[in-house]
Design a protein around this motif. Structure first.
Motif, PDB file in Angstrom:
ATOM      1  N   THR A 310       0.867  -1.179   0.000  1.00 37.34           N
ATOM      2  CA  THR A 310       0.000   0.000   0.000  1.00 37.34           C
ATOM      3  C   THR A 310       0.899   1.224   0.000  1.00 37.34           C
ATOM      4  O   THR A 310       1.783   1.357   0.857  1.00 37.34           O
ATOM      5  CB  THR A 310      -0.907   0.028   1.239  1.00 37.34           C
ATOM      6  OG1 THR A 310      -1.773  -1.108   1.212  1.00 37.34           O
ATOM      7  CG2 THR A 310      -1.740   1.298   1.258  1.00 37.34           C
ATOM      8  N   ARG A 385      -2.860   4.330  -1.855  1.00 45.27           N
ATOM      9  CA  ARG A 385      -3.009   3.726  -3.178  1.00 45.27           C
ATOM     10  C   ARG A 385      -2.593   2.261  -3.132  1.00 45.27           C
ATOM     11  O   ARG A 385      -1.490   1.942  -2.663  1.00 45.27           O
ATOM     12  CB  ARG A 385      -2.112   4.449  -4.180  1.00 45.27           C
ATOM     13  CG  ARG A 385      -2.761   5.521  -5.035  1.00 45.27           C
ATOM     14  CD  ARG A 385      -3.474   6.600  -4.318  1.00 45.27           C
ATOM     15  NE  ARG A 385      -4.016   7.585  -5.262  1.00 45.27           N
ATOM     16  CZ  ARG A 385      -4.748   8.618  -4.922  1.00 45.27           C
ATOM     17  NH1 ARG A 385      -5.065   8.813  -3.649  1.00 45.27           N
ATOM     18  NH2 ARG A 385      -5.204   9.456  -5.828  1.00 45.27           N
ATOM     19  N   ASP A 390      -1.363   4.284  -9.655  1.00 47.08           N
ATOM     20  CA  ASP A 390      -2.117   5.398  -9.065  1.00 47.08           C
ATOM     21  C   ASP A 390      -1.242   6.317  -8.220  1.00 47.08           C
ATOM     22  O   ASP A 390      -1.721   7.342  -7.714  1.00 47.08           O
ATOM     23  CB  ASP A 390      -3.254   4.850  -8.186  1.00 47.08           C
ATOM     24  CG  ASP A 390      -4.289   4.083  -8.992  1.00 47.08           C
ATOM     25  OD1 ASP A 390      -4.440   4.400 -10.188  1.00 47.08           O
ATOM     26  OD2 ASP A 390      -4.928   3.177  -8.430  1.00 47.08           O
ATOM     27  N   GLY A 394      -1.652  10.372  -6.817  1.00 46.80           N
ATOM     28  CA  GLY A 394      -1.665  10.581  -5.375  1.00 46.80           C
ATOM     29  C   GLY A 394      -0.645  11.617  -4.939  1.00 46.80           C
ATOM     30  O   GLY A 394      -0.927  12.466  -4.079  1.00 46.80           O
TER      31      GLY A 394
END
Length: 521
Positions: A310, A385, A390, A394
């Protein structure tokens, strides 16, 4: 600074010698040791003596007719073994004078020793072969030394001119015509150069390459250690160098010499190169010029965990890069830290998916703000994210949030981690600040105060609106009495032609002021 460099003579391989036009005229045939034809030939020596091995220093290709070996199989076998012990590159036997065919004893001995054995089926003047090979070796040595000195001169000039690390690596890659990688002792990539697709191919397989980086060189992979004063702190690798190995080593040594000098003259440490590497990666992610997928190998090679993670994009205002990096290490949070433009620092956390990303980000931000003392460090973040693709969006969102609160942190009670939902109207205005209609609106609404003489009134208006039109708080922040504040507010209303007690008019002025401030940053 003392650097000891080996400068081996550029050599031809046995295989290359056998492809020379003059050699082909003798119809050469490899009868033993065919898997060792890439051995370097340092010199060519014509010798008929049975004990020639004691005269060699290694790397010689021995030419013989075997006239002193005929009829004595033990002497033939010992002749081959002695060449092997002397680390000869190969033995070439001219057929006809002593042997009509390759002696079986010599073939078997050469095969067991791994010594290339070549026979020449046509009469061949050995002098022509020695002349051809020696002249080529001399030319190659001269060319290699010339290249080495040219590279040293160019790199020294770049260092003297204050060129950054990347410029030096680009020059090394230009001369070597292959990807160049600089790493620390933990195999973390600090810098790369070369054709981008080729570099990406190397980085995609970097985990395997890193494991072999300290092993034996081969297949064009050439390394040189970086260090000085008895301390080693990194290495430079030429990845897939297509020239001869000796020239590649000269290039790698010259590059290592320049990089050590660059570091010493810059007064920096190896970690500063790590910062530059992280800065380049995060800057490319924020810009979006390079697709995130193409940057994944660089991130992995830079030491960032990327599999099943993550990612938490953060942007810190008024945060020192070194302090942020130390805090990450102290808290055991994997991530990259890099300074961006305008006093902002990007922090990209990479967390296991079973951890609470929001809680860890808040803990990091709280600890950072506690250590910052009176300074109001702003930690802006985007939502975590789960996909690497992505991450650029971000980081841009976190940067937008940090920009939106940059001029309001003194009057707003910010949470430890500021997100998009916390910037409200200010965030929207920040996004629209370059729109010509918004610019015209701001100038029209504030026309009576947009001059240097009225800067004090504009500051009072800014505080008054930011505090929710709280007169007591505004007077306190500007260190004036209530009557004095009333007079200034009256002057503001006259110059702008508005009634600040009217909610709609006050809101319009507030939006214009937010737009004006956003345009100034």
């Amino acid at each position: 600074m003392t650097i000891t460099l080996d400068s081996p003579e550029p050599a031809l391989s046995v295989r290359q010698v056998l492809t020379l036009e003059r050699v082909l005229a003798g119809e050469p045939e490899v009868v033993a040791g065919a898997s060792h034809l890439d051995r370097p030939v340092r010199w060519v020596h014509v010798a008929e003596a049975a004990d020639v091995g004691v005269m060699l220093s290694g790397g010689e290709m021995i030419l013989t007719t075997g006239v002193l070996l005929a009829g004595d199989e033990e002497k033939q076998a010992e002749y081959v073994r002695s060449l092997h012990r002397a680390e000869a590159a190969a033995v070439v036997l001219g057929l006809g004078r002593a042997f009509p065919a390759a002696p079986a004893v010599m073939r078997r001995a050469a095969e067991r020793c791994g010594l290339p054995m070549v026979v020449l089926h046509r009469p061949f003047p050995f002098a022509e072969l020695t002349e051809e090979v020696q002249s080529r070796l001399v030319r190659r040595k001269f060319a290699a030394v010339s290249l080495s000195e040219a590279v040293r001169t160019e790199l020294t000039a770049l260092i003297t001119a204050g060129a950054p690390l990347q410029r030096l690596l680009d020059e090394v890659a230009r001369h070597s015509a292959c990807p160049v990688v600089v790493t620390n002792l933990a195999h973390r990539v600090l810098g790369t150069a070369g054709e981008r697709p080729a570099v990406d191919d190397v980085l995609r397989d970097w985990e395997r390459i890193a494991r072999q980086a300290g092993g034996t060189e081969g297949d064009g992979w050439i390394r040189a250690e970086l260090g000085g004063r008895g301390e080693r702190w990194g290495r430079i690798l030429l990845c897939g160098y297509r020239g001869d190995t000796a020239t590649g080593r000269l290039l790698a040594d010259r590059a290592a010499e320049a990089l050590v000098l660059h570091r010493m003259l810059g007064g920096g440490a190896a970690c500063s190169w790590e910062e530059q590497s992280a800065q380049g990666l995060l800057t490319d992610l924020v810009s979006g010029i390079v697709p995130a997928r193409q940057l994944l190998p660089r991130a992995r090679a830079a030491g960032l965990p990327v599999n099943r993670r993550t990612f938490v994009p953060l942007v810190v205002r008024d945060g020192d890069t070194a302090r942020l990096d130390r805090l990450l290490r102290l808290l055991g949070l994997p991530g990259l830290v890099a300074e961006l433009a305008d006093g902002a620092t990007a922090v990209l956390l990479s967390l296991p998916r079973d951890q609470d990303a929001d809680a860890l980000a808040a803990h990091f931000a709280t600890r950072l703000r506690t250590e910052s003392g009176p300074a109001r460090t702003v930690v802006a973040a985007a939502d975590p994210r789960a996909a690497w693709d992505d991450v650029p969006a971000g980081l841009r969102e976190a940067q937008h949030v940090a920009d939106a609160v940059a001029d309001s942190s003194a009057v707003l009670d910010l949470p430890p981690v500021v997100r998009l939902k916390d910037v409200h109207l200010r965030g929207l205005i920040r996004l629209l600040r370059d729109d010509p209609h918004v610019q015209s609106f701001a100038e029209r609404e504030l026309d009576g105060l947009l001059c240097e003489a009225e800067e004090d009134l504009l500051s009072v208006l800014r505080t008054y609106l930011a505090t929710g039109r709280n007169k007591s708080r505004t007077a306190q922040l500007h260190h004036v009495s209530r009557p004095a504040l009333y007079r200034r507010l009256e002057a503001i209303q006259v110059r702008l032609g508005v009634d600040l007690d009217d909610f709609e008019q006050a809101a319009s002025v507030h939006i214009a002021l937010l737009a004006h401030d956003a345009q100034q940053q």
